[in-house]
Write a protein that holds these residues in place. Structure first.
Motif, mmCIF file in Angstrom:
data_model
loop_
_atom_site.group_PDB
_atom_site.id
_atom_site.type_symbol
_atom_site.label_atom_id
_atom_site.label_comp_id
_atom_site.label_asym_id
_atom_site.label_seq_id
_atom_site.Cartn_x
_atom_site.Cartn_y
_atom_site.Cartn_z
ATOM 1 N N PHE A 1 0.845 -1.197 0.000
ATOM 2 C CA PHE A 1 0.000 0.000 0.000
ATOM 3 C C PHE A 1 0.883 1.250 0.000
ATOM 4 C CE2 PHE A 1 -2.152 3.374 2.467
ATOM 5 C CZ PHE A 1 -3.262 3.577 1.676
ATOM 6 N N ARG B 1 1.121 4.090 -2.992
ATOM 7 C CA ARG B 1 0.859 5.514 -2.775
ATOM 8 C C ARG B 1 2.070 6.344 -3.204
ATOM 9 N NH1 ARG B 1 -4.670 6.398 -1.876
ATOM 10 N NH2 ARG B 1 -4.030 8.485 -1.361
ATOM 11 N N GLY C 1 -4.989 1.011 -12.048
ATOM 12 C CA GLY C 1 -5.944 1.745 -11.205
ATOM 13 C C GLY C 1 -6.299 3.125 -11.747
ATOM 14 N N SER D 1 -18.371 14.566 -13.724
ATOM 15 C CA SER D 1 -18.267 15.981 -13.341
ATOM 16 C C SER D 1 -18.470 16.889 -14.550
ATOM 17 C CB SER D 1 -16.907 16.282 -12.711
ATOM 18 O OG SER D 1 -16.723 15.488 -11.580
ATOM 19 N N THR E 1 -20.647 13.058 -8.126
ATOM 20 C CA THR E 1 -19.742 12.141 -8.823
ATOM 21 C C THR E 1 -19.545 10.818 -8.074
ATOM 22 O OG1 THR E 1 -18.652 13.969 -9.893
ATOM 23 C CG2 THR E 1 -17.411 11.930 -9.774
ATOM 24 N N ALA E 2 -19.125 10.900 -6.833
ATOM 25 C CA ALA E 2 -18.921 9.662 -6.058
ATOM 26 C C ALA E 2 -19.704 9.827 -4.755
ATOM 27 C CB ALA E 2 -17.437 9.450 -5.790
ATOM 28 N N VAL F 1 -15.127 15.568 -1.654
ATOM 29 C CA VAL F 1 -15.421 14.759 -2.851
ATOM 30 C C VAL F 1 -14.319 13.764 -3.185
ATOM 31 C CG1 VAL F 1 -17.019 16.263 -4.100
ATOM 32 C CG2 VAL F 1 -14.598 16.584 -4.400
ATOM 33 N N PHE F 2 -13.098 14.030 -2.749
ATOM 34 C CA PHE F 2 -11.996 13.134 -3.110
ATOM 35 C C PHE F 2 -11.690 12.102 -2.026
ATOM 36 C CE2 PHE F 2 -11.070 16.849 -5.904
ATOM 37 C CZ PHE F 2 -11.181 16.174 -7.120
ATOM 38 N N GLY F 3 -12.581 11.938 -1.071
ATOM 39 C CA GLY F 3 -12.402 10.879 -0.085
ATOM 40 C C GLY F 3 -11.525 11.304 1.083
ATOM 41 N N PHE F 4 -11.092 10.312 1.873
ATOM 42 C CA PHE F 4 -10.620 10.642 3.213
ATOM 43 C C PHE F 4 -9.392 9.864 3.655
ATOM 44 C CE2 PHE F 4 -15.137 10.963 2.627
ATOM 45 C CZ PHE F 4 -15.333 12.318 2.864
ATOM 46 N N SER G 1 -7.454 8.802 0.530
ATOM 47 C CA SER G 1 -8.007 9.872 -0.303
ATOM 48 C C SER G 1 -7.450 9.756 -1.725
ATOM 49 C CB SER G 1 -7.709 11.229 0.316
ATOM 50 O OG SER G 1 -6.353 11.473 0.164
ATOM 51 N N PRO H 1 -5.727 9.632 -5.079
ATOM 52 C CA PRO H 1 -4.404 10.048 -5.544
ATOM 53 C C PRO H 1 -4.450 10.798 -6.876
ATOM 54 C CG PRO H 1 -4.716 7.698 -5.904
ATOM 55 C CD PRO H 1 -5.956 8.185 -5.229
ATOM 56 N N LEU I 1 -10.363 18.918 -15.450
ATOM 57 C CA LEU I 1 -11.621 19.683 -15.413
ATOM 58 C C LEU I 1 -11.364 21.130 -15.809
ATOM 59 C CD1 LEU I 1 -13.316 18.341 -12.127
ATOM 60 C CD2 LEU I 1 -13.837 17.738 -14.494
HETATM 61 C C1 HEM Z 1 -13.729 14.319 -10.286
HETATM 62 C C2 HEM Z 1 -12.860 13.338 -10.292
HETATM 63 C C3 HEM Z 1 -12.617 12.363 -9.166
HETATM 64 C C4 HEM Z 1 -13.328 12.161 -8.006
HETATM 65 C C5 HEM Z 1 -14.560 12.909 -7.515
HETATM 66 C C6 HEM Z 1 -12.662 11.085 -7.287
HETATM 67 C C7 HEM Z 1 -13.074 10.601 -6.062
HETATM 68 C C8 HEM Z 1 -12.477 9.554 -5.398
HETATM 69 C C9 HEM Z 1 -12.941 9.009 -4.145
HETATM 70 C C10 HEM Z 1 -14.140 9.497 -3.356
HETATM 71 C C11 HEM Z 1 -12.117 7.980 -3.822
HETATM 72 C C12 HEM Z 1 -12.222 7.085 -2.582
HETATM 73 C C13 HEM Z 1 -11.402 7.667 -1.459
HETATM 74 C C14 HEM Z 1 -11.643 6.982 -0.139
HETATM 75 O O1 HEM Z 1 -11.700 5.753 -0.081
HETATM 76 O O2 HEM Z 1 -11.826 7.683 0.885
HETATM 77 C C15 HEM Z 1 -11.127 7.859 -4.869
HETATM 78 C C16 HEM Z 1 -10.119 6.913 -4.889
HETATM 79 C C17 HEM Z 1 -9.241 6.745 -5.934
HETATM 80 N N1 HEM Z 1 -9.120 7.547 -7.052
HETATM 81 FE FE1 HEM Z 1 -10.255 9.170 -7.483
HETATM 82 N N2 HEM Z 1 -11.591 10.656 -8.025
HETATM 83 C C18 HEM Z 1 -11.524 11.406 -9.169
HETATM 84 C C19 HEM Z 1 -10.569 11.298 -10.172
HETATM 85 C C20 HEM Z 1 -9.518 10.408 -10.188
HETATM 86 C C21 HEM Z 1 -8.482 10.359 -11.205
HETATM 87 C C22 HEM Z 1 -8.381 11.333 -12.390
HETATM 88 C C23 HEM Z 1 -7.669 9.295 -10.891
HETATM 89 C C24 HEM Z 1 -6.432 8.792 -11.604
HETATM 90 C C25 HEM Z 1 -5.869 9.351 -12.645
HETATM 91 C C26 HEM Z 1 -8.187 8.689 -9.675
HETATM 92 C C27 HEM Z 1 -7.648 7.580 -9.053
HETATM 93 C C28 HEM Z 1 -8.109 7.049 -7.850
HETATM 94 C C29 HEM Z 1 -7.537 5.861 -7.213
HETATM 95 C C30 HEM Z 1 -6.404 4.997 -7.768
HETATM 96 C C31 HEM Z 1 -8.247 5.679 -5.998
HETATM 97 C C32 HEM Z 1 -8.047 4.544 -4.978
HETATM 98 C C33 HEM Z 1 -7.213 5.005 -3.788
HETATM 99 C C34 HEM Z 1 -7.093 3.954 -2.693
HETATM 100 O O3 HEM Z 1 -7.934 3.086 -2.548
HETATM 101 O O4 HEM Z 1 -6.095 3.990 -1.936
HETATM 102 N N3 HEM Z 1 -9.310 9.388 -9.277
HETATM 103 N N4 HEM Z 1 -11.352 8.837 -5.815
#
Ligand code: HEM
Length: 494
Positions: A105, A109, A274, A286, A349-350, A416-419, A423, A425, A434
């Protein structure tokens, strides 16, 4: 250390369901964020429920989310363990499922941090620009299919950046692989899809017995899903051997160290895979929200358009920008930046993020939270809370701009991008993508409500359909270039 020994194990309140099976998945329905928000009105910011032997806790306030998922991230950053998916199908090493307490992990990261930070994104601007020109042309040729063009833009940029691979068109073989994987993942990880997840002992029963047909499905899943790790990796390696490769996330990492171990290569493969899964659908959703908001709020569009024109410069046509926006322009476009924040807040979005899980018993607000509980952040509820965002249903970028009348409202990007340790990457990637799409489209096109054959305006409704990533219900809008001549200059200039 958050270890607790509660004297009286009082679980948080929530719907009870059947004494054996708990709450049926039908009670959650196809728009879980709405059900969870209704439950939070009845039970408060913590809602607990059970499905068969699995425990769930939904967090519906900013306070609860930051107390547990951020401040106690050390114990709340696991993913729920799904026996079938993680172990039998072998997806436990994917970036989304990997244990947050494993060495892998941390490696994942680090790799994604290095390949997707704001400085790294600057190395990729030419890929973004190449794809934005294709997007401008496609919107010109066939504006009604705008959702399809947005998808092509995102798929194109991610594939270029991840593998240096240029997407060929709709039936591109790489896109087929990753899209099949997304469909299979969504299907196989639905709660209750496999009984073996709740009762792992079932793995020992012979495959010909009723209820054990999952064993026959295993091989199909494994073979299809493995293509995502194998096919692009082999392609990049071949290109590198022949020295014909484009620099990319994968090629850079593969050449970063002369003596990569098999384990190192495996980590590079999993993180590369991923990026499409994490980035493709989210960014498209979005952008669909952006089109919807512009069709509904013409005055906001005019203000944003004027800012873009005044900062970037007016092109040969009346009302069109003179060049493509660059990363440096972002700081000089505060209204557009606020508009992007509002797209992220007002859209969906999510809506419930990705589920977390906790690794030891805990106590919060006087309630006992058992180890292994699946913890869901109801991101939708946080972003629609009228205490934080007055009149949340109104699209209003000025929420995020300084003014004498009001204090600046919470930055939605914090939610929006998690926690915590999980959170997203891809935040920098998503924000730049965007920005480039929104600023370019504001500077070149006019978006307005769709007018039907009888001449009536048909306004889109702010409704979303389910998935881990939600999308606006398909809608039509009118998309017309502001100046044909300037547009042609923009999309042919290289
Ligand atoms: C508006 C665009 C995006 C939103 C709203 C978004 C939102 C999220 C959210 C809510 C999570 C879960 C976080 C958590 O578990 O707390 C996540 C995980 C993730 N996102 Fe995004 N994301 C976006 C764009 C992207 C992009 C562009 C990429 C890659 C180029 C990406 C790659 C990932 C990956 C690999 C994870 C898994 C992280 C983990 O489990 O450790 N996301 N994203």
């Amino acid at each position: 250390n958050y270890s607790v020994q509660p004297t009286r194990k009082r679980l948080p309140p929530g719907p009870k369901g059947h004494f054996l099976f708990g709450v049926p998945s039908s009670a959650i329905g196809s728009q879980p964020w709405k059900t969870y928000t209704d439950w939070s009105k009845e039970y408060g910011p913590l809602t607990y429920f059970r499905m068969a032997r699995r425990h769930f806790l939904v967090l519906s306030s900013q306070q609860a989310v930051s107390d547990l998922l951020e401040r106690r991230a050390a114990i709340y950053s696991e993913r729920p363990h799904r026996y079938m998916w993680d172990e039998l199908i072998g997806r436990g090493n994917s970036v989304f499922n990997i244990s947050s307490h494993s060495e892998r992990f941390r490696k994942y990261r680090r790799l994604m941090g290095a390949g997707l930070n704001s400085k790294a994104i600057l190395n990729y601007t030419r890929f973004f620009e190449q794809e934005i020109r294709i997007l401008l042309q496609s919107l010109h040729r066939n504006p009604d299919a705008f959702a399809k063009h947005l998808k092509r833009f995102t798929a194109g940029t991610i594939m270029q950046i991840t593998y240096g691979y240029q997407v060929t068109g709709e039936d591109d073989p790489f896109i087929e692989i990753v899209e099949t994987n997304n469909l299979l993942s969504a299907e196989a990880t639905k709660p209750g899809r496999f009984l073996v997840d709740s009762f792992p002992v079932l793995r020992f029963i012979p495959s010909w017995l009723p209820g054990a047909h999952f064993q026959r499905e295993l091989e199909r899943y494994r073979q299809l899903l493995n293509r995502e790790n194998e096919v692009p990796w082999r392609w990049v390696k071949k290109q590198m051997d022949e020295e014909t490769h484009e620099e990319s996330y994968m090629s850079r990492l593969l050449s970063s160290c002369p003596e990569l171990t098999a384990e190192d290569e495996d980590c590079i493969r999993w993180t590369s895979a991923g990026l499409y899964t994490g980035g493709a659908d989210t960014t498209v959703s979005s952008m669909q929200t952006f089109f919807m908001a512009m069709a509904l709020y013409p005055d906001i569009q005019t203000r944003a358009h004027e800012e873009v024109i005044s900062v970037i410069g007016r092109g040969p046509g009346e009302d069109c920008i003179s060049r493509l926006p660059s990363p440096r322009d972002r700081a000089r476009l505060p209204y557009v930046e606020a508009l992007i924040k509002e797209v992220l807040r007002w859209g969906n979005t999510a809506p419930v993020g990705l589920p977390h899980s906790l690794v030891q018993d805990d106590e919060y607000m006087g309630y006992y939270i058992p180890k292994g509980t699946t913890v869901i952040a109801n991101i939708w509820a946080l972003l629609q809370d009228p205490e934080t965002y007055p009149n949340p249903e109104i699209f209003d970028p000025t929420r995020f701009l300084p003014s004498n009348q009001q204090v600046i409202q919470s930055d939605p990007r914090d939610f929006v991008f998690g926690f915590g340790r999980r959170s997203c990457p891809g935040t920098q990637f998503a924000e730049y993508s965007l920005f480039l799409q929104i600023a370019t489209i504001l500077g070149t096109y006019r978006i307005s409500a769709y007018v039907d054959k009888e001449g009536r305006e048909v306004l889109p409704e702010r409704e979303f359909v389910n998935g881990i990533v939600a999308h606006p219900v398909p809608f039509q809008c009118s998309i017309a270039p502001r100046s044909e001549s300037a547009l042609v200059v923009l999309y042919t200039d290289s």
